[in-house]
Design an enzyme around this catalytic site. Structure first.
Site, PDB file in Angstrom:
ATOM      1  N   SER A  43       0.793  -1.234   0.000  1.00  0.00           N
ATOM      2  CA  SER A  43       0.000   0.000   0.000  1.00  0.00           C
ATOM      3  C   SER A  43       0.823   1.281   0.000  1.00  0.00           C
ATOM      4  CB  SER A  43      -0.958   0.024   1.185  1.00  0.00           C
ATOM      5  OG  SER A  43      -0.267   0.241   2.393  1.00  0.00           O
ATOM      6  N   LYS A  81       0.503   4.549   6.675  1.00  0.00           N
ATOM      7  CA  LYS A  81      -0.111   5.372   5.624  1.00  0.00           C
ATOM      8  C   LYS A  81       0.426   6.789   5.751  1.00  0.00           C
ATOM      9  CE  LYS A  81      -3.003   2.015   4.574  1.00  0.00           C
ATOM     10  NZ  LYS A  81      -2.623   1.060   3.610  1.00  0.00           N
TER      11      LYS A  81
END
Length: 184
Positions: A43, A81
């Site tokens: 990700s 993230k």
């Protein structure tokens, strides 16, 4: 007991004290100052690869575009993230352009390589309100996105992240050794 035995016991005792002190310092640092974390998944490509080992600072102030590690909303894992929205921010994506508080931002860190040559957009259009029901990021929360938008489950999927679920900010990649990098 001879002088030599006393000296040996004293030396041994000083070593035990030094080792115990070192263990306590290491524990306190790991618990409250920094911690190693292994990146899982794709990700955050190209910023991080699967199985990269990073050092997370637990005492950093979190700013927009920092890489944060936080407790996953629906799993007993930690995710990494990029912070996009802070409390009070408006966030939207329009034609692959990030807009925060009405200001357009370039995102050079986003993975723009696609498996489909005809694919023109990396990130779908959205507004914070469409995704979360909130027009601004509420106090106590952040909005996060992965750098590999086509393969990232992030705030577009599971909503806002409570600030108190943040473990810390990634400061250093220590493995693989050929990719050591300091993040400021």
């Amino acid at each position: 007991m001879g002088e030599k035995e006393k000296s040996t016991k004293k030396e041994l005792f000083s070593w035990v004290i030094a080792i115990v002190f070192g263990i306590v310092i290491a524990f306190v640092c790991r618990e409250y100052v920094f911690s190693p974390v292994v990146v899982k998944g794709a990700s955050m490509i190209p910023t991080y690869e699967n199985k990269d080992v990073i050092i997370v600072s637990k005492i950093s102030n979190i700013d927009r575009f920092d890489h944060v590690v936080f407790k996953a909303p629906y799993e007993d894992e930690y995710y990494i993230k990029r912070v996009i929205g802070l409390p009070g921010d408006t966030v939207e994506m329009k034609e692959d352009v990030l807009i925060v508080n009405g200001v357009e931002y370039e995102e050079p860190y986003v993975n723009r390589k696609t498996e489909t040559p005809m694919q023109q957009r990396i990130t779908e259009n959205f507004t914070l309100e469409e995704l979360t029901g909130e027009n601004k990021v509420p106090e106590g929360f952040i909005f996060v996105l992965g750098d590999n938008r086509l393969k990232s489950a992030d705030s577009r999927h599971y909503g806002l992240i409570p600030i108190d679920s943040i473990l810390g900010e990634s400061k250093l990649r220590i493995f693989p050794f050929q990719s050591i990098k300091l993040f400021w």
